[in-house]
Design a protein around this motif. Structure first.
Motif, PDB file in Angstrom:
ATOM      1  N   ALA A   8       0.411  -8.512  -0.680  1.00  0.00           N
ATOM      2  CA  ALA A   8       0.503  -9.661  -1.133  1.00  0.00           C
ATOM      3  C   ALA A   8      -0.233 -10.951  -0.437  1.00  0.00           C
ATOM      4  O   ALA A   8      -0.877 -11.787  -1.201  1.00  0.00           O
ATOM      5  N   VAL A   9      -0.812 -10.595   0.831  1.00  0.00           N
ATOM      6  CA  VAL A   9      -1.869 -11.531   1.448  1.00  0.00           C
ATOM      7  C   VAL A   9      -2.988 -11.300   0.837  1.00  0.00           C
ATOM      8  O   VAL A   9      -3.679 -12.460   0.484  1.00  0.00           O
ATOM      9  N   ALA A  10      -3.335 -10.244   0.316  1.00  0.00           N
ATOM     10  CA  ALA A  10      -4.924  -9.848  -0.153  1.00  0.00           C
ATOM     11  C   ALA A  10      -4.799 -10.659  -1.603  1.00  0.00           C
ATOM     12  O   ALA A  10      -5.790 -11.159  -2.159  1.00  0.00           O
ATOM     13  N   GLU A  11      -3.926 -10.824  -2.325  1.00  0.00           N
ATOM     14  CA  GLU A  11      -3.649 -11.321  -3.588  1.00  0.00           C
ATOM     15  C   GLU A  11      -3.405 -12.822  -3.360  1.00  0.00           C
ATOM     16  O   GLU A  11      -2.862 -13.425  -4.635  1.00  0.00           O
ATOM     17  N   ALA A  15       5.639 -14.324  -1.591  1.00  0.00           N
ATOM     18  CA  ALA A  15       5.911 -13.036  -1.364  1.00  0.00           C
ATOM     19  C   ALA A  15       5.841 -12.287  -0.003  1.00  0.00           C
ATOM     20  O   ALA A  15       6.602 -11.765   0.518  1.00  0.00           O
ATOM     21  N   ALA A  16       4.527 -12.687   0.517  1.00  0.00           N
ATOM     22  CA  ALA A  16       4.267 -12.196   1.725  1.00  0.00           C
ATOM     23  C   ALA A  16       5.277 -12.723   2.900  1.00  0.00           C
ATOM     24  O   ALA A  16       5.606 -11.939   3.984  1.00  0.00           O
TER      25      ALA A  16
END
Length: 666
Positions: free
Chosen positions: A221-224, A229-230
């Motif tokens: 979620a952090v990458a996106e 969400a994260a």
């Protein structure tokens, strides 16, 4: 109230077999159940002099009106019959460890279409998965509330669920995302059952798998750049870790055990148990109970296990291991009985080293703290103390506040080694620095009233002497003249140990003891100190020259205060009596052994410390004493055995049981 001599069976009528006995009151109600390897030895001990019995035992034998016994074939049968009778009759004088609730378990009803998570007690149901036991129930509810954030399984009752289905509206948990709301079709039955299975897997010890999966989702979620969400995943991970840490692993994961420890004094005992399942502490439980008899730790633990595991709540209540601070006397028979209840193997162990011994030490610390807290909670509450003192003053009609109370008790065994104790309570709290003890000899030791007269006379003669010394004029200075500053006054001498008079003197006993104490004060010309007696039979309070006693309510704080002071005086007297008797018994015992001179006798006494420990020593133990070789150790052991056999003969219960080292105590 019956006199024990009125129903005492003849010694020759009592068998020497193992068996179980029952004391009944005048209404034929069973008030106490016990078992014994030797019925004659055990039952005759109850009919010794009342002064030799523990306070609660003394009350029991005076409440009873008859005693009966049943002979059994083995000690295992005695354990089974004793427990059956305790469960059937609930005798008022037996130690009772159970409360009105069973152990709480976390249960998941996997057999239902929509599994439900709930706290359950009692018998187990088919198709339901259980985790626990947990204690207290509050801990399990907090765990469930935390886990519902990650595993939103249904927790509502069938009634609430059916109403939600009928109205098409979920309950509050459905709106705050702590329930997946299967009642309104937000999740399919298959998916909801899979969610419940994951909940069970987490509780079963697979926490690491779920935490790792959530950490991967948070990283994705952090990458996106989906930080919302994260953040949810982060909070879910924190919730699971809180539950995981709350149930930290203390032993290997295949360990299912209950770990018991106890802390005791002469009157009460505190017991603590940690429930370890899958290597994790799942719950903790404790009791504080009054002691009926002067039991050994082994006997006490045996009764504890009987009542904790014998209530028929199912075999899963009994773990594979029970870890104890001391081995019960009938450990093999008790283990066989528990195996029968469990339906599979289990073992009783006393851990000596390693992780289990370390955990036992932790449980022991909890037991010590529980007993200390219990003792101080009522005694340390200033409101309760004040209420007790005021109730006592009003009930006795005393014109002065009870700032200082002194209590006296006489202790002896069949008129030998007579001693007395004086304990002091100021403002409702014990003042141990003012405790005193007295050794009584000569004519004063002929009976309890003479002993009480002697002790009260000695104590208050010292008080009058200290008072007179305090009033002496100041000493002259070096020129022979009194100090000018104190020319018209007296110099108060330092207060000595008997200088402070009590407002109330409490004696352990009834009218004869009260009359003796009052006569001693009157003979000394003291009229401003009040005397009462607390009789053990009905806990009556006797005043001098009164025909009838004062009866305080059983729940009265004033009566509790008097009982606590009386029991403390009894404890202090017993301690001194044991010390005095132990020295004389040990010396006389060593004098009778051939081959021992003064030096080796002194070495034995120093090494073992008491006659009881010396009589229990084996040949190897004796050889550890400097100067005692193998041949002499064998000779000492054989002479001790011969003395034990000689003293135990005759059929009557002796004051000292030389076989076991048990001594009938006052």
């Amino acid at each position: 109230m019956a006199d024990p001599t009125s129903y005492r069976p003849r010694t020759g009528e009592i068998p020497t077999n193992p068996g179980v006995y029952r004391f009944r009151d005048e209404h034929k109600r069973v008030i106490y159940v016990g078992k014994a390897k030797n019925l004659r030895s055990r039952l005759t001990s109850y009919f010794a002099s009342p002064a030799t019995l523990q306070p609660k035992t003394r009350t029991m034998v005076h409440t009873a009106a008859s005693v009966e016994w049943t002979v059994v074939g083995s000690e295992l049968e005695a354990i089974q019959l004793e427990y059956t009778w305790i469960k059937e009759f609930s005798p008022r004088f037996n130690i009772m460890f159970r409360d009105d609730k069973s152990y709480p378990y976390l249960a998941v009803t996997m057999s239902e279409k929509f599994p439900r998570v709930q706290v359950m007690r009692g018998e187990r149901r088919k198709g339901t998965k259980y985790f626990g036991p947990f204690y207290p129930a509050k801990a399990i509810r907090e765990t469930v509330d935390t886990l519902l954030r990650v595993f939103p399984v249904r927790t509502c009752s069938n009634g609430v669920f059916n109403r939600a289905v009928a109205t098409g509206r979920p309950c509050l948990l459905g709106y705050i995302d702590k329930c997946s709301a299967p009642c309104v079709g937000r999740i399919s039955p298959e998916d909801h059952k899979a969610l419940a299975a994951e909940f069970c897997a987490f509780m079963g010890g697979e926490a690491g798998r779920f935490i790792s999966a959530l950490e991967k989702k948070m990283a994705a979620a952090v990458a996106e750049l989906d930080y919302e969400a994260a953040a949810r995943y982060r909070d879910d991970i924190a919730a699971l870790k809180r539950v995981f840490e709350r149930n930290a692993v203390v032993l290997s994961e295949d360990t299912d055990a209950d770990v018991f420890a106890m802390s005791e004094d002469e009157l009460e005992a505190a017991v603590q148990v940690f429930h370890v399942r899958g290597g994790r502490i799942r719950g903790q439980r404790g009791w504080v109970v009054e002691k009926v008899e002067d039991q050994t730790r082994a006997d006490f633990i045996e009764h504890l296990l009987q009542q904790v595991y014998g209530d028929g709540e199912g075999p899963d209540r009994i773990p594979r291991q029970v870890l104890l601070p001391a081995e019960p006397e009938n450990a093999a028979e008790l283990e066989e009985w528990l195996r029968g209840l469990r339906g599979s193997r289990m073992e009783i162990r006393v851990p000596k080293r390693g992780d289990k011994a370390a955990l036992l030490a932790t449980v022991q610390e909890n037991a010590d703290q529980a007993l200390a807290l219990h003792k101080s909670r009522r005694a340390g509450d200033i409101t309760t103390r004040s209420a007790g003192l005021q109730q006592l003053q009003d009930a006795l009609g005393l014109p002065v506040a009870l700032l200082r109370i002194e209590c006296y008790d006489i202790s002896h065994v069949q008129g030998t080694n007579v001693v007395a104790s004086m304990v002091v309570v100021e403002d409702g709290l014990p003042k141990k620095s003012d405790y005193r003890r007295f050794s009584i000899t000569g004519d004063a030791a002929r009976d309890d009233t003479a002993s009480m007269y002697d002790v009260i006379s000695r104590r208050f003669r010292n008080y009058l002497a200290d008072q007179a010394a305090a009033k002496q004029p100041a000493p002259a200075d070096s020129a022979g003249a009194a100090s000018e500053v104190l020319a018209d006054t007296t110099t108060p001498a330092p207060r000595t140990k008997f200088a402070y008079p009590p407002n109330l003197v409490v004696v352990d006993g009834g009218p004869p003891q009260v009359a003796a104490a009052s006569r001693a004060l009157a003979d000394l010309g003291i009229s401003d100190i009040y005397v009462v007696g607390l009789a053990k039979r009905l806990e009556e309070v006797w005043l001098p020259d009164d025909e009838f006693p004062v009866i305080l309510p059983r729940s009265s704080e004033g009566l509790y205060l008097l009982q606590r002071v009386r029991d403390e005086a009894h404890r202090f007297a017993i301690s001194y009596h044991r010390q005095k008797r132990g020295k004389s018994m040990t010396v006389s015992l060593l004098d009778e052994i051939q081959g021992l001179g003064p030096a080796k006798s002194k070495a034995l006494l120093k090494h073992f410390g008491s006659a009881k420990r010396l009589k229990a020593a084996g040949v190897e133990d004796l050889q550890q004493v400097p100067g005692i070789g193998p041949a002499l150790a064998v000779s000492i052991r054989s002479q001790l055995d011969a003395a034990s056999a000689g003293d135990g003969a005759g059929g009557q219960a002796p004051a000292v049981n030389m076989t076991t080292g048990e001594i009938l105590e006052s």
